[in-house]
Scaffold this active site. Sequence first.
Site, mmCIF file in Angstrom:
data_model
loop_
_atom_site.group_PDB
_atom_site.id
_atom_site.type_symbol
_atom_site.label_atom_id
_atom_site.label_comp_id
_atom_site.label_asym_id
_atom_site.label_seq_id
_atom_site.Cartn_x
_atom_site.Cartn_y
_atom_site.Cartn_z
ATOM 1 N N LYS A 1 10.139 12.933 -0.338
ATOM 2 C CA LYS A 1 10.563 11.734 -0.913
ATOM 3 C C LYS A 1 10.436 11.774 -2.234
ATOM 4 O O LYS A 1 11.084 11.256 -3.198
ATOM 5 C CB LYS A 1 10.130 10.604 -0.058
ATOM 6 C CG LYS A 1 10.444 9.329 -0.632
ATOM 7 C CD LYS A 1 9.762 7.932 0.284
ATOM 8 C CE LYS A 1 10.445 6.761 -0.269
ATOM 9 N NZ LYS A 1 9.842 5.614 0.271
ATOM 10 N N HIS B 1 13.879 7.175 -6.333
ATOM 11 C CA HIS B 1 13.863 6.492 -7.595
ATOM 12 C C HIS B 1 12.453 6.058 -8.001
ATOM 13 O O HIS B 1 12.119 6.439 -9.381
ATOM 14 C CB HIS B 1 14.701 5.133 -7.451
ATOM 15 C CG HIS B 1 14.059 4.331 -6.263
ATOM 16 N ND1 HIS B 1 13.800 4.969 -4.772
ATOM 17 C CD2 HIS B 1 13.502 3.042 -6.049
ATOM 18 C CE1 HIS B 1 13.324 3.936 -4.278
ATOM 19 N NE2 HIS B 1 13.039 2.799 -4.914
ATOM 20 N N ARG C 1 0.848 -1.174 -0.088
ATOM 21 C CA ARG C 1 -0.171 -0.071 0.032
ATOM 22 C C ARG C 1 0.752 1.239 -0.004
ATOM 23 O O ARG C 1 0.389 2.353 -0.377
ATOM 24 C CB ARG C 1 -0.756 0.163 1.313
ATOM 25 C CG ARG C 1 -2.212 -0.849 1.138
ATOM 26 C CD ARG C 1 -3.176 -0.509 2.004
ATOM 27 N NE ARG C 1 -4.343 -1.465 1.859
ATOM 28 C CZ ARG C 1 -5.224 -1.025 1.239
ATOM 29 N NH1 ARG C 1 -5.366 0.180 0.249
ATOM 30 N NH2 ARG C 1 -6.592 -1.803 0.719
ATOM 31 N N LYS D 1 3.673 1.762 -1.737
ATOM 32 C CA LYS D 1 3.963 1.881 -3.057
ATOM 33 C C LYS D 1 2.817 2.830 -3.931
ATOM 34 O O LYS D 1 2.961 3.593 -4.627
ATOM 35 C CB LYS D 1 4.408 0.636 -3.801
ATOM 36 C CG LYS D 1 5.496 0.336 -3.587
ATOM 37 C CD LYS D 1 5.987 -1.070 -4.479
ATOM 38 C CE LYS D 1 7.292 -1.415 -4.068
ATOM 39 N NZ LYS D 1 7.662 -2.668 -4.903
ATOM 40 N N PHE E 1 9.403 3.260 3.965
ATOM 41 C CA PHE E 1 9.400 1.669 4.275
ATOM 42 C C PHE E 1 10.737 0.975 3.528
ATOM 43 O O PHE E 1 11.560 1.805 3.256
ATOM 44 C CB PHE E 1 8.305 0.905 3.687
ATOM 45 C CG PHE E 1 8.189 1.251 2.125
ATOM 46 C CD1 PHE E 1 8.472 0.190 1.333
ATOM 47 C CD2 PHE E 1 7.593 2.521 1.724
ATOM 48 C CE1 PHE E 1 8.221 0.837 0.046
ATOM 49 C CE2 PHE E 1 7.396 2.782 0.375
ATOM 50 C CZ PHE E 1 7.891 2.009 -0.614
ATOM 51 N N GLY E 2 10.927 -0.284 3.608
ATOM 52 C CA GLY E 2 12.060 -0.835 3.108
ATOM 53 C C GLY E 2 13.309 -0.401 3.841
ATOM 54 O O GLY E 2 13.438 -0.425 5.102
ATOM 55 N N TYR E 3 14.294 0.047 3.084
ATOM 56 C CA TYR E 3 15.479 0.549 3.401
ATOM 57 C C TYR E 3 15.615 2.028 3.616
ATOM 58 O O TYR E 3 16.667 2.519 4.031
ATOM 59 C CB TYR E 3 16.583 0.280 2.278
ATOM 60 C CG TYR E 3 17.066 -1.541 2.312
ATOM 61 C CD1 TYR E 3 17.762 -2.042 3.067
ATOM 62 C CD2 TYR E 3 16.058 -2.018 1.062
ATOM 63 C CE1 TYR E 3 17.980 -3.519 2.717
ATOM 64 C CE2 TYR E 3 16.286 -3.401 0.703
ATOM 65 C CZ TYR E 3 17.252 -4.069 1.805
ATOM 66 O OH TYR E 3 17.329 -5.381 1.713
ATOM 67 N N ASP E 4 14.513 2.523 3.653
ATOM 68 C CA ASP E 4 14.478 4.126 3.915
ATOM 69 C C ASP E 4 15.235 4.598 5.204
ATOM 70 O O ASP E 4 15.965 5.667 5.143
ATOM 71 C CB ASP E 4 13.035 4.804 3.771
ATOM 72 C CG ASP E 4 12.354 4.542 2.572
ATOM 73 O OD1 ASP E 4 13.201 4.172 1.495
ATOM 74 O OD2 ASP E 4 11.273 4.921 2.441
ATOM 75 N N ASP F 1 9.656 -2.876 -10.341
ATOM 76 C CA ASP F 1 10.363 -3.687 -9.493
ATOM 77 C C ASP F 1 11.797 -2.694 -9.192
ATOM 78 O O ASP F 1 12.107 -2.011 -10.181
ATOM 79 C CB ASP F 1 10.965 -4.825 -10.347
ATOM 80 C CG ASP F 1 11.825 -5.994 -9.365
ATOM 81 O OD1 ASP F 1 11.303 -6.013 -8.266
ATOM 82 O OD2 ASP F 1 12.727 -6.254 -9.338
#
Length: 204
Positions: free
Chosen positions: A173, A178, A13, A15, A150-153, A69
């Site tokens: 952000k 990216h 969600r 993304k 989220f992720g590697y943020d 991806d």
Amino acid sequence: MKTNKILVATQNRNKFREIVKLNTIDKLEFLYKKNLIDIVEDGNNFFENAYKKAYETAKYYRMVSMADDSGLVVDALNGAPGIYSARYAGKEKNDKKNNTKLLRKLKNKLNRKARFKAIIVLARPDGKYWKAEGVCEGYITTEPKGENGFGYDPIFKIDRFNKTMAQLSLEEKNLISHRGKSIRKMLDKIDQNFTEIFKGGINE
């Protein structure tokens, strides 16, 4: 006014929110669907995975679909975790464990340069597709900071802001990320190719 719809092939969600936030095309609506068909990401690179997700989703649901991806590419680790970023520490795709493993791998490494890469693919059910790419340069910190994202943020720092991505607002952000860059490029392509993308009665 008729609104054309694009199904976003993700269960993430966060993304989806980023994509919707950047949408500037009035006649376009992005859809989120729970319990999408399960697609094995077995490609050799970001594009192959993104295309497979977008095309298989479009074919199954008979509507234009979009997938990305993306991942983190770390110089000192020869490009790892790369396409395995989401499941770097295991199949459960645990962000905290992924970050912990990466920091452990980079312990005592002087070169901490890294970049986020994102490939977005928009596909019709017949396989016709459009592609966009975004890159964000930065480096890996020694400890997590920030509560957003989220992720590697939390461990990916941007020199421009002197903050990690997890310390940025969603608006900040999206300016430099990216995914933000690739989404804006894709939106331009959608706008320029609108009739071709939705031709043939798809989504009607």
